[in-house]
Design a protein around this motif. Structure first.
Motif, short mmCIF file in Angstrom:
data_model
loop_
_atom_site.label_atom_id
_atom_site.label_comp_id
_atom_site.label_asym_id
_atom_site.label_seq_id
_atom_site.Cartn_x
_atom_site.Cartn_y
_atom_site.Cartn_z
N PRO A 274 0.83 -1.20 0.00
CA PRO A 274 0.00 0.00 0.00
C PRO A 274 0.87 1.26 0.00
CG PRO A 274 -0.78 -1.57 1.63
CD PRO A 274 0.53 -2.09 1.14
N PHE A 275 0.32 2.35 -0.56
CA PHE A 275 1.09 3.59 -0.67
C PHE A 275 0.15 4.77 -0.46
CE2 PHE A 275 -0.73 2.65 -4.74
CZ PHE A 275 -1.17 3.89 -5.20
N SER A 276 0.73 5.93 -0.22
CA SER A 276 -0.05 7.16 -0.07
C SER A 276 0.02 7.98 -1.35
CB SER A 276 0.51 7.98 1.09
OG SER A 276 0.04 9.30 1.00
N ALA A 277 -1.11 8.57 -1.71
CA ALA A 277 -1.15 9.44 -2.89
C ALA A 277 -0.24 10.65 -2.72
CB ALA A 277 -2.58 9.89 -3.16
N ARG A 278 0.19 10.91 -1.48
CA ARG A 278 1.16 11.99 -1.24
C ARG A 278 2.45 11.77 -2.02
NH1 ARG A 278 0.25 11.50 3.92
NH2 ARG A 278 2.15 10.31 4.29
N ALA A 279 2.76 10.49 -2.27
CA ALA A 279 4.02 10.16 -2.96
C ALA A 279 3.92 10.37 -4.47
CB ALA A 279 4.38 8.70 -2.67
N LEU A 280 2.72 10.73 -4.96
CA LEU A 280 2.53 10.94 -6.39
C LEU A 280 2.37 12.45 -6.64
CD1 LEU A 280 -0.24 8.23 -6.82
CD2 LEU A 280 2.20 7.91 -7.25
N GLU A 281 2.50 12.84 -7.89
CA GLU A 281 2.30 14.26 -8.22
C GLU A 281 0.82 14.60 -8.01
OE1 GLU A 281 2.26 17.22 -11.91
OE2 GLU A 281 3.39 15.38 -12.26
N GLU A 282 0.55 15.57 -7.12
CA GLU A 282 -0.81 15.73 -6.59
C GLU A 282 -1.88 15.99 -7.65
OE1 GLU A 282 -3.03 18.27 -3.11
OE2 GLU A 282 -0.96 17.69 -2.78
N LYS A 283 -1.64 16.92 -8.58
CA LYS A 283 -2.68 17.27 -9.56
C LYS A 283 -3.02 16.07 -10.45
CE LYS A 283 -2.98 22.21 -10.42
NZ LYS A 283 -2.27 23.33 -10.99
N ARG A 284 -1.97 15.45 -10.95
CA ARG A 284 -2.19 14.30 -11.83
C ARG A 284 -2.83 13.15 -11.08
NH1 ARG A 284 3.00 14.02 -15.85
NH2 ARG A 284 1.84 14.25 -17.78
N ALA A 285 -2.42 12.98 -9.83
CA ALA A 285 -2.93 11.87 -9.02
C ALA A 285 -4.44 11.99 -8.85
CB ALA A 285 -2.24 11.84 -7.66
N ARG A 286 -4.91 13.18 -8.53
CA ARG A 286 -6.35 13.38 -8.30
C ARG A 286 -7.16 12.92 -9.52
NH1 ARG A 286 -7.98 16.23 -3.84
NH2 ARG A 286 -6.47 17.61 -2.87
N LEU A 287 -6.68 13.30 -10.70
CA LEU A 287 -7.38 12.91 -11.92
C LEU A 287 -7.27 11.42 -12.19
CD1 LEU A 287 -6.30 15.73 -14.40
CD2 LEU A 287 -8.65 15.13 -13.83
N GLY A 288 -6.04 10.93 -12.12
CA GLY A 288 -5.77 9.56 -12.58
C GLY A 288 -6.26 8.46 -11.65
N LEU A 289 -6.25 8.73 -10.35
CA LEU A 289 -6.61 7.69 -9.38
C LEU A 289 -8.06 7.24 -9.53
CD1 LEU A 289 -4.73 9.00 -6.22
CD2 LEU A 289 -4.24 6.87 -7.43
N VAL A 290 -8.94 8.19 -9.88
CA VAL A 290 -10.37 7.87 -9.95
C VAL A 290 -10.63 6.74 -10.95
CG1 VAL A 290 -12.66 8.78 -10.53
CG2 VAL A 290 -11.04 10.19 -9.25
N GLU A 291 -10.07 6.88 -12.16
CA GLU A 291 -10.29 5.84 -13.19
C GLU A 291 -9.66 4.51 -12.75
OE1 GLU A 291 -9.99 5.05 -18.01
OE2 GLU A 291 -8.71 6.59 -17.12
N CYS A 292 -8.49 4.58 -12.13
CA CYS A 292 -7.82 3.35 -11.66
C CYS A 292 -8.68 2.61 -10.62
CB CYS A 292 -6.46 3.67 -11.04
SG CYS A 292 -5.26 4.32 -12.21
N VAL A 293 -9.30 3.39 -9.71
CA VAL A 293 -10.14 2.79 -8.66
C VAL A 293 -11.45 2.27 -9.26
CG1 VAL A 293 -11.48 3.26 -6.56
CG2 VAL A 293 -9.14 4.14 -6.78
N ASN A 294 -12.04 3.05 -10.17
CA ASN A 294 -13.32 2.64 -10.78
C ASN A 294 -13.19 1.31 -11.51
OD1 ASN A 294 -14.59 4.86 -9.80
ND2 ASN A 294 -14.53 6.03 -11.71
#
Length: 390
Positions: A274-294
């Motif tokens: 497991p990892f924290s989204a803090r370790a990713l680039e914040e703006k891109r992470a917000r957009l990209g994580l949603v599709e990955c989770v869906n």
């Protein structure tokens, strides 16, 4: 010996090298926990505490196994979470978050470290308060801690997972608290933080797990959350979720460029743990994580809450089921507690009086070792048993 045979041989506690790696990871995570607790002060930003915990683990593990031929993965096995008051778990905010601690907060710290995939996990509850912890907050902490002490004595080779589930609920009821639903204690294996053998915190019709028997040389993270509320936490805001784990058995062709970018970064940096989204680039992470989770490429760890005003306490420890008995390798001493209830139930007292070490020969008699003696001062210390630390 081939690589395959060597890998197989190293997978459990029959290998002294594996035991050493578990204990080294435990030593680091215990010190990281100590560091975070020492920094818990009013007006401290929660994100700074999370970063301190993770940085310490990365730094300390980075100094180990530097000069070995085979690259040894090591580092954070579960990002540091600091969940306050009625927040149950998984609060590990992004860098932009301004949430701070306040005087009187009940602070739950949860973290894990691994060396070569051998994981040591710990969680602890600390109240920002001078002097003894009293009232219902003390009841919740004593319930979680006493339940953890009982679980330590019942997670033994030959015993069943359902016996532990029943026992920890009984302990919580003695403090007029509820064990929080949905929290699972998992067997851990190399690179597996949530193995197939599971102990349910609460048995209910909605959550079924396979009956299992504990066996020698297994490792468990015993995870207990107690609440003065109804123990049925809710997800209030999906945006608070920042911790994810890659679902290695799922695949999907992502449509958005941001999602592909983030998923590629996750696959490289965090292929298993497991990892924290803090370790990713914040703006891109917000957009990209949603599709990955869906599309179930990532498993989210949601931030759950009891009702405002409920007191929630969390205790988690890692235990190695060694041939000579149970070895709890992660823990931290509690503050002095003055709960409103005491344990009078003879069955709970009998569980607490069990030792945790066994003689190898001699009909499986329990030896009153150091940890067996831990149970004795339960009433005198009102549910705050002294906890050993390596």
């Amino acid at each position: 010996m081939s690589d395959d045979e060597r890998e197989k041989k190293e997978l459990d506690l029959t290998s002294p090298e594996v035991v050493t790696k578990y204990k080294s990871a435990a030593e680091i995570v215990n010190k990281a926990l100590q560091l975070v607790i020492s920094e818990c002060k009013p007006k401290t930003k929660i994100v700074d505490l999370c970063e301190k915990g993770d940085s310490y683990i990365r730094e300390q593990t980075g100094n180990m196994y530097k000069n070995v031929k085979r690259k040894i993965e090591r580092g954070v096995a579960f990002p540091t979470c600091v969940s306050v008051n009625n927040t149950v778990c998984h609060f590990s905010p992004l860098a932009s978050d301004e949430t701070v601690l306040e005087d009187g907060d009940i602070v739950k710290i949860d973290m894990a470290c691994h060396i070569d995939g051998f994981i040591a996990a710990v969680a602890h509850t600390h109240v920002l308060h001078e002097g003894p912890v009293t009232g219902r907050a003390a009841d919740a902490i004593a319930a979680a801690n006493t339940a953890a002490e009982v679980a330590l004595r019942l997670v033994r080779p030959g015993r069943k997972n359902k016996d532990v589930t029943e026992a920890i609920q009984k302990v919580a009821a003695a403090y007029d608290c509820k064990i929080v639903e949905g929290v699972l204690s998992h067997q851990m294996k190399q690179f597996v933080i949530d193995g197939n053998k599971v102990v349910l915190s609460v048995s209910n019709p909605d959550t079924r797990v396979d009956d299992a028997e504990f066996e020698e040389n297994e490792v468990y993270a015993i995870d207990i959350v107690a609440s003065t509320g109804d123990g049925k936490p809710k997800l209030l805001d999906e945006k608070q979720t920042t911790i994810y784990k890659r679902a290695v058995d799922k695949s999907y062709h992502l449509k958005m460029k941001a999602s592909r970018f983030i998923f590629s970064e996750i696959s490289q940096k965090f292929p298993i743990m497991p990892f924290s989204a803090r370790a990713l680039e914040e703006k891109r992470a917000r957009l990209g994580l949603v599709e990955c989770v869906n599309h179930e490429l990532l498993q989210p760890y949601p931030v759950l809450h009891e009702k405002p005003g409920d007191d929630v306490a969390h205790i988690k420890f890692t235990v190695l089921l060694m041939p000579n008995g149970s070895d709890r390798v992660t823990s931290h001493p509690l503050q002095e507690l003055q709960p409103t209830k005491t344990i009078d139930d003879p069955e709970i007292k009998a569980w607490l009086a069990l030792g945790t070490k066994t003689k190898k020969k001699g009909g499986g008699k329990k030896k009153k070792g150091k940890k067996g003696a831990e149970a004795e001062p339960m009433e005198a210390t009102n549910g705050a048993t002294p906890q050993e630390q390596d």
